[in-house]
Design a protein around this motif. Sequence first.
Motif, PDB file in Angstrom:
ATOM      1  N   VAL A   1     116.376  65.815  92.856  1.00 55.74           N
ATOM      2  CA  VAL A   1     116.067  65.834  94.288  1.00 55.74           C
ATOM      3  C   VAL A   1     114.563  65.779  94.523  1.00 55.74           C
ATOM      4  O   VAL A   1     114.071  65.032  95.388  1.00 55.74           O
ATOM      5  N   ILE A   2     113.806  66.531  93.755  1.00 59.09           N
ATOM      6  CA  ILE A   2     112.336  66.521  93.895  1.00 59.09           C
ATOM      7  C   ILE A   2     111.781  65.138  93.576  1.00 59.09           C
ATOM      8  O   ILE A   2     110.933  64.605  94.298  1.00 59.09           O
ATOM      9  N   THR A   3     112.270  64.531  92.504  1.00 56.35           N
ATOM     10  CA  THR A   3     111.813  63.189  92.128  1.00 56.35           C
ATOM     11  C   THR A   3     112.143  62.183  93.219  1.00 56.35           C
ATOM     12  O   THR A   3     111.306  61.333  93.560  1.00 56.35           O
ATOM     13  N   ARG A   4     113.350  62.262  93.784  1.00 58.43           N
ATOM     14  CA  ARG A   4     113.748  61.345  94.856  1.00 58.43           C
ATOM     15  C   ARG A   4     112.846  61.513  96.075  1.00 58.43           C
ATOM     16  O   ARG A   4     112.454  60.534  96.706  1.00 58.43           O
ATOM     17  N   ASN A   5     112.476  62.744  96.403  1.00 60.70           N
ATOM     18  CA  ASN A   5     111.602  62.987  97.550  1.00 60.70           C
ATOM     19  C   ASN A   5     110.183  62.471  97.304  1.00 60.70           C
ATOM     20  O   ASN A   5     109.529  62.000  98.234  1.00 60.70           O
ATOM     21  N   ILE A   6     109.706  62.562  96.086  1.00 58.65           N
ATOM     22  CA  ILE A   6     108.353  62.105  95.771  1.00 58.65           C
ATOM     23  C   ILE A   6     108.290  60.575  95.721  1.00 58.65           C
ATOM     24  O   ILE A   6     107.408  59.958  96.310  1.00 58.65           O
TER      25      ILE A   6
ATOM     26  N   GLY B   1     110.600  58.297  96.732  1.00 53.14           N
ATOM     27  CA  GLY B   1     111.211  57.578  97.850  1.00 53.14           C
ATOM     28  C   GLY B   1     112.617  57.143  97.469  1.00 53.14           C
ATOM     29  O   GLY B   1     112.886  56.827  96.305  1.00 53.14           O
ATOM     30  N   LYS B   2     113.501  57.125  98.448  1.00 52.95           N
ATOM     31  CA  LYS B   2     114.912  56.889  98.166  1.00 52.95           C
ATOM     32  C   LYS B   2     115.174  55.491  97.601  1.00 52.95           C
ATOM     33  O   LYS B   2     115.936  55.324  96.653  1.00 52.95           O
TER      34      LYS B   2
ATOM     35  N   PHE C   1     113.740  55.199  94.065  1.00 53.89           N
ATOM     36  CA  PHE C   1     114.516  56.095  93.210  1.00 53.89           C
ATOM     37  C   PHE C   1     115.858  55.469  92.834  1.00 53.89           C
ATOM     38  O   PHE C   1     116.269  55.514  91.678  1.00 53.89           O
TER      39      PHE C   1
END
Length: 125
Positions: free
Chosen positions: A67-72, A74-75, A78
């Motif tokens: 989730v953190i990686t996706r937020n950093i 971008g969807k 990601f």
Amino acid sequence: MAISSVNATGFASSFHGSWGTSINGEEYATMVAKTTPNMVRVGKPLRSGPMMGNVNEGKGIFAPLVVITRNIVGKKRFNQLRGKAIALHSQVITEFCKSIGADAKQRQGLIRLAKKNGEKLGFLA
């Protein structure tokens, strides 16, 4: 043009009937029978479309990292990276199956097992 008359209460009105005799019993029963259906059809309940979500979403040991990686990142980016990782993992499974002589059905079973494990671990959160 309406004809008005003065009734017992002293108000002018064009209504000359009574409320109780406007529709007698037989006429009312016929009118109701014509307006109400004899049978009410009850169909199957509406089903929503197939859900592509993960039942373990937000669960699993790696879910917070995902989730953190996706937020950093971008969807959109990601999902591209996730797609490449899944394709690469499927290729590794295919090469493994070739090396041990497993058939296509066993290979597909291993890919499904990898997907289930990825969901449980939180990689698909």
